[in-house]
Design a protein around this motif. Structure first.
Motif, mmCIF file in Angstrom:
data_model
loop_
_atom_site.group_PDB
_atom_site.id
_atom_site.type_symbol
_atom_site.label_atom_id
_atom_site.label_comp_id
_atom_site.label_asym_id
_atom_site.label_seq_id
_atom_site.Cartn_x
_atom_site.Cartn_y
_atom_site.Cartn_z
ATOM 1 N N LYS A 33 43.378 41.295 48.273
ATOM 2 C CA LYS A 33 43.996 42.609 48.016
ATOM 3 C C LYS A 33 43.058 43.562 47.281
ATOM 4 N N ILE A 34 41.908 43.056 46.837
ATOM 5 C CA ILE A 34 40.916 43.923 46.189
ATOM 6 C C ILE A 34 39.637 43.954 47.014
ATOM 7 N N GLY A 35 39.160 42.778 47.428
ATOM 8 C CA GLY A 35 37.937 42.694 48.202
ATOM 9 C C GLY A 35 36.802 42.104 47.391
ATOM 10 N N ALA A 36 35.579 42.485 47.737
ATOM 11 C CA ALA A 36 34.399 41.968 47.044
ATOM 12 C C ALA A 36 34.413 42.389 45.582
ATOM 13 N N ILE A 37 34.010 41.488 44.703
ATOM 14 C CA ILE A 37 33.966 41.756 43.263
ATOM 15 C C ILE A 37 32.567 42.246 42.886
ATOM 16 N N LYS A 38 32.489 43.468 42.383
ATOM 17 C CA LYS A 38 31.199 44.037 41.980
ATOM 18 C C LYS A 38 30.908 43.769 40.505
ATOM 19 N N GLN A 39 31.953 43.816 39.685
ATOM 20 C CA GLN A 39 31.805 43.459 38.276
ATOM 21 C C GLN A 39 32.736 42.295 37.990
ATOM 22 N N PRO A 40 32.186 41.129 37.664
ATOM 23 C CA PRO A 40 33.026 39.942 37.496
ATOM 24 C C PRO A 40 34.212 40.168 36.566
ATOM 25 N N MET A 41 35.338 39.573 36.951
ATOM 26 C CA MET A 41 36.546 39.599 36.127
ATOM 27 C C MET A 41 36.610 38.326 35.303
ATOM 28 N N GLU A 42 37.007 38.453 34.049
ATOM 29 C CA GLU A 42 37.208 37.285 33.202
ATOM 30 C C GLU A 42 38.699 37.066 32.992
ATOM 31 N N TRP A 43 39.159 35.865 33.348
ATOM 32 C CA TRP A 43 40.563 35.509 33.175
ATOM 33 C C TRP A 43 40.703 34.556 31.991
ATOM 34 N N THR A 44 41.696 34.807 31.156
ATOM 35 C CA THR A 44 42.097 33.839 30.137
ATOM 36 C C THR A 44 43.381 33.173 30.615
ATOM 37 N N ILE A 45 43.352 31.847 30.684
ATOM 38 C CA ILE A 45 44.471 31.075 31.224
ATOM 39 C C ILE A 45 45.015 30.166 30.136
#
Length: 322
Positions: free
Chosen positions: A208-220
């Motif tokens: 739903k977004i596509g290619a990631i240009k700036q990495p996303m950081e997830w806290t789980i």
């Protein structure tokens, strides 16, 4: 030049209908397709005929495949031994999770999702994908704990004990088997609810977004995505979650790509099949053996992964060790 391309496509089509789907003489093979894909469906139908089976091509409008196929198509699905969905990627994704597909496979149909014919794939390629997917699924199926790390900072653990392993392995010859052909491949599992913990750095692709240009950081924490940081893509994901339901943050899936053929990322859903990657999904898990229902299920792809199952290293910085 056109004749050369056509001959190459016939070769790739034969791998799909014979190696991947195991089409046999006398079988009824339904090809569900849409405008713009008729040529691909026709090439596949020709190879079905060569094998002595009986192809039926049914052309639908994309708008007719938003929720469930038209009744006429459903009836044909329920009376066919093999179904090839030759559709745009968007509609293939929808078709895969439709009730009609589930009813057809429950009735014993073999279903192949075909985005295009990969002309240069070989039987050896397909069988190698199948073998690796099955080996990985066996290891995951006996496993209790998965641990994912990357040089970018991913460090996530989760329990997978007792969960069924989904295999998309490019070969679907037994009644009720289904998946994408000829190249899409992964082994996937729904983590035990509440067990996923840590940090994930998403660097390749998000559905739903596509290619990631700036990495996303997830806290789980405790099986939920509780914090997202990064650039534009991170803000887009926050909006997707806001517009979804309360279970949108559930860590729904750990998938491991098992296709050795593709080396480069394309910014499409196909990135999650690449060997050396894993993907984490958020949202619904009930369709893959979990217990959570949601109105979304979106995948996030991570590259150059080190994956351990109960301490056994399966991937090492993207290199497969099994």
């Amino acid at each position: 030049m056109g004749r050369v391309i056509a001959l190459k496509s016939k070769k790739g089509a034969r791998v799909i209908v014979e190696t991947c789907m195991g089409v046999k003489p006398g079988e009824r093979v339904l090809l569900v397709t849409q405008e713009g894909f008729e040529e691909t469906a026709g090439i596949l139908a020709s190879e079905v005929s060569v094998l002595g089976a009986k192809p039926i091509i049914k052309v639908v409008k994309g708008s007719e495949m938003e929720v469930e196929p038209p009744k006429e198509v459903v009836n044909l699905m329920l009376s066919s031994e093999v179904i090839l969905a030759v559709l745009d990627l968007k509609y293939l994704q929808l078709f895969a999770h439709m009730d009609a597909r589930a009813r057809a496979t429950d009735a014993g149909a073999r279903v192949g999702l075909v985005p295009f014919i990969l002309w240069d794939i070989t039987e050896e390629d397909v069988l190698r994908i199948k073998d690796l997917t099955e080996k990985l699924a066996k290891i995951m199926g006996k496993g209790k704990k998965a641990h994912i790390t990357t040089a970018l900072g991913t460090d996530v653990t989760m329990s997978i004990e007792g969960r069924p392993i989904q295999q998309l392995k490019a070969v679907f010859r037994n009644p009720g088997e289904w998946g994408a052909v000829p190249f899409y491949a992964e082994a996937a599992v729904a983590p035990i609810e509440g067990t996923a913990q840590g940090k994930a750095v998403i660097d390749v692709f998000f559905e739903k977004i596509g290619a990631i240009k700036q990495p996303m950081e997830w806290t789980i924490k405790n099986g939920r995505l509780v914090e997202i940081s990064g650039g534009k893509e991170a803000e887009m994901l926050k909006q997707i979650i806001r517009e979804a339901d309360e279970n949108a943050t559930n860590i729904a899936e750990l998938g491991v790509g098992t296709n050795h053929i593709f080396k480069n990322f394309t910014g499409t859903i196909g990135d999650k099949m690449v060997l050396g990657t894993v993907h984490l999904a958020i949202g619904k898990s009930i369709n893959i053996g979990g217990k959570v229902m949601s109105n979304i299920h979106h995948d996030a792809v991570i590259s150059k992964v080190t994956l351990e199952i109960d301490g056994r290293k399966i991937l090492d910085n993207g290199k497969c060790l099994i």
